[in-house]
Motif scaffolding. Structure first.
Motif, PDB file in Angstrom:
ATOM      1  N   GLU A   6       8.970  -4.359  -1.045  1.00 48.25           N
ATOM      2  CA  GLU A   6       7.375  -4.767  -1.455  1.00 48.25           C
ATOM      3  C   GLU A   6       6.664  -3.644  -2.197  1.00 48.25           C
ATOM      4  O   GLU A   6       6.001  -3.953  -3.128  1.00 48.25           O
ATOM      5  N   HIS A   7       6.921  -2.663  -1.548  1.00 48.30           N
ATOM      6  CA  HIS A   7       6.384  -1.374  -2.469  1.00 48.30           C
ATOM      7  C   HIS A   7       6.809  -1.607  -3.779  1.00 48.30           C
ATOM      8  O   HIS A   7       6.092  -0.893  -4.903  1.00 48.30           O
ATOM      9  N   LEU A   8       8.080  -1.323  -4.126  1.00 51.26           N
ATOM     10  CA  LEU A   8       8.433  -1.581  -5.545  1.00 51.26           C
ATOM     11  C   LEU A   8       7.891  -2.481  -6.369  1.00 51.26           C
ATOM     12  O   LEU A   8       7.401  -2.247  -7.642  1.00 51.26           O
ATOM     13  N   THR A   9       7.663  -3.621  -5.538  1.00 49.18           N
ATOM     14  CA  THR A   9       7.195  -4.832  -6.404  1.00 49.18           C
ATOM     15  C   THR A   9       5.550  -4.678  -6.696  1.00 49.18           C
ATOM     16  O   THR A   9       4.828  -4.721  -7.668  1.00 49.18           O
ATOM     17  N   THR A  16       1.070   0.916   3.146  1.00 44.29           N
ATOM     18  CA  THR A  16       1.349  -0.447   2.958  1.00 44.29           C
ATOM     19  C   THR A  16       1.694  -0.764   1.584  1.00 44.29           C
ATOM     20  O   THR A  16       1.123   0.120   0.693  1.00 44.29           O
ATOM     21  N   PRO A  17       2.307  -1.930   1.076  1.00 42.44           N
ATOM     22  CA  PRO A  17       2.454  -2.040   0.013  1.00 42.44           C
ATOM     23  C   PRO A  17       0.987  -2.467  -0.913  1.00 42.44           C
ATOM     24  O   PRO A  17       0.880  -2.283  -2.034  1.00 42.44           O
ATOM     25  N   ALA A  18       0.121  -2.816   0.102  1.00 40.35           N
ATOM     26  CA  ALA A  18      -1.262  -3.033  -0.475  1.00 40.35           C
ATOM     27  C   ALA A  18      -1.851  -1.612  -0.918  1.00 40.35           C
ATOM     28  O   ALA A  18      -2.574  -1.732  -1.947  1.00 40.35           O
ATOM     29  N   HIS A  19      -1.828  -0.701  -0.314  1.00 40.34           N
ATOM     30  CA  HIS A  19      -2.166   0.686  -0.650  1.00 40.34           C
ATOM     31  C   HIS A  19      -1.286   0.959  -2.061  1.00 40.34           C
ATOM     32  O   HIS A  19      -2.096   1.591  -2.797  1.00 40.34           O
ATOM     33  N   THR A  20       0.042   0.738  -2.077  1.00 40.18           N
ATOM     34  CA  THR A  20       0.739   1.232  -3.242  1.00 40.18           C
ATOM     35  C   THR A  20       0.293   0.380  -4.471  1.00 40.18           C
ATOM     36  O   THR A  20      -0.030   1.077  -5.396  1.00 40.18           O
ATOM     37  N   ALA A  21      -0.080  -0.936  -4.320  1.00 39.62           N
ATOM     38  CA  ALA A  21      -0.657  -1.337  -5.436  1.00 39.62           C
ATOM     39  C   ALA A  21      -2.143  -0.927  -5.979  1.00 39.62           C
ATOM     40  O   ALA A  21      -2.220  -0.559  -7.115  1.00 39.62           O
ATOM     41  N   ARG A  38      -9.870   1.535   5.113  1.00 37.68           N
ATOM     42  CA  ARG A  38      -9.719   1.050   3.562  1.00 37.68           C
ATOM     43  C   ARG A  38      -9.161  -0.098   3.005  1.00 37.68           C
ATOM     44  O   ARG A  38      -9.405  -0.777   2.310  1.00 37.68           O
ATOM     45  N   LEU A  39      -7.904  -0.182   3.721  1.00 38.93           N
ATOM     46  CA  LEU A  39      -7.008  -1.358   3.587  1.00 38.93           C
ATOM     47  C   LEU A  39      -7.402  -2.413   4.393  1.00 38.93           C
ATOM     48  O   LEU A  39      -6.680  -3.449   4.267  1.00 38.93           O
ATOM     49  N   GLY A  40      -8.559  -2.519   5.337  1.00 33.36           N
ATOM     50  CA  GLY A  40      -8.958  -3.580   5.795  1.00 33.36           C
ATOM     51  C   GLY A  40      -8.647  -3.437   7.373  1.00 33.36           C
ATOM     52  O   GLY A  40      -9.124  -4.592   7.847  1.00 33.36           O
TER      53      GLY A  40
END
Length: 285
Positions: free
Chosen positions: A253-256, A162-167, A218-220
């Motif tokens: 969202e991944h790029l952001t 997910t984008p959260a993992h990407t961050a 880990r991501l919740g």
């Protein structure tokens, strides 16, 4: 341009902002040529091939697009043989192929031990055969493998994230390291219909594989999210769906969040190239 004369940032830029991900054999040579004409940066070939020969038909059908494996499994390939194939491809198609490797998952491999240590040994063998680190990518989810991606490869190719993992991954990798997550998409504005397409390839096998489940937790996400094919919330996070604009927004969202590139996996039986073109707002060649 030789590997030694190309900076790491130039290698990262070669991938472009968007790519398309498909299993080996998913794209015909004609589709590969169309994908290149769309201006997409990279074609990702997924699965666990025992050799690199299938990559040649994609390289032969195109002129300049980057082609990468996502991934070559370290357990069913010999690194010396893969290195030899890499160098032959490099001779025939200079600068175009990037070798993505990974440890797969323990459920599929009887001799599976420490993936971190095993990947390190595989990289040692590639080093010995002079496969440049900047032409290698690692399948990486957890912090240790992500750090190895920064230290011993061009970067990381996380799958089913997910984008959260990407961050989180970008924070671990630091700047100047390729971060190229895969993300699944279904072009369908009916949420139930889209989930009916997206849920099966997420559930089987990934929601039954320890490394992916561990990463999602880990991501919740909870056991309840992972059970019974995945909750709607989990499927919606892992499979972008809606019209082209909605899907593009979720991909971006991944790029952001810090990705350099997103590998888009188009799900469903329809031809992938027109759907990719719609998502990116481009005309099919």
């Amino acid at each position: 341009m030789s590997a030694s004369s190309t900076s790491k940032s130039e290698h990262v830029q070669r991938f472009g902002r968007y790519g398309i991900w498909g299993w080996f054999g998913r794209f015909s040579p004609e589709e590969a040529a169309q994908i290149e004409e769309l201006g997409v940066g990279t074609i990702w070939l997924g699965g666990s091939p025992k050799h690199l020969k299938p990559i040649r038909k994609i390289l032969e059908a195109t002129d300049n697009i980057t082609v990468a494996t996502g991934i070559v499994n370290i357990w069913n390939t010999d690194p010396d043989a893969i290195a030899g194939e890499f160098h032959q491809i490099e001779q025939d198609f200079p600068g175009r192929f990037y070798l993505g490797i990974g440890a797969g998952h323990p459920e599929a491999t009887a001799e599976y031990t420490s993936p971190f240590r095993a990947v390190g040994h595989y990289l040692d063998a590639l080093d010995g055969k002079k496969v440049p680190p900047e032409r290698r990518l690692l399948a990486a989810l957890g912090p240790r493998m992500l750090r190895m991606s920064a230290e011993r490869a061009l970067g990381a190719h996380p799958y089913l994230t997910t984008p959260a993992h990407t961050a989180q991954a970008r924070e671990i990798l630091g700047e100047g390291v390729l971060l190229a997550p895969e993300h699944k998409v279904v072009l369908d504005t009916d949420p139930e219909a889209a989930r009916a397409v997206g849920r099966p390839p997420v559930d089987q096998p990934y929601l039954h594989l320890r490394n992916y489940v561990t990463n999602l937790k880990r991501l919740g996400y909870t056991d309840a999210d992972i059970a019974n094919g995945g909750s709607d919330a989990l499927i919606d996070a892992l499979v972008a769906h809606g019209d082209a604009a909605v899907v593009r927004a979720q991909i971006d969202e991944h790029l952001t969040a810090g990705a350099d590139h997103v590998a888009i996996q188009v799900l469903g039986s329809a031809a992938p190239v027109p759907q990719l073109a719609a998502i990116l707002g481009r005309q099919v060649p």
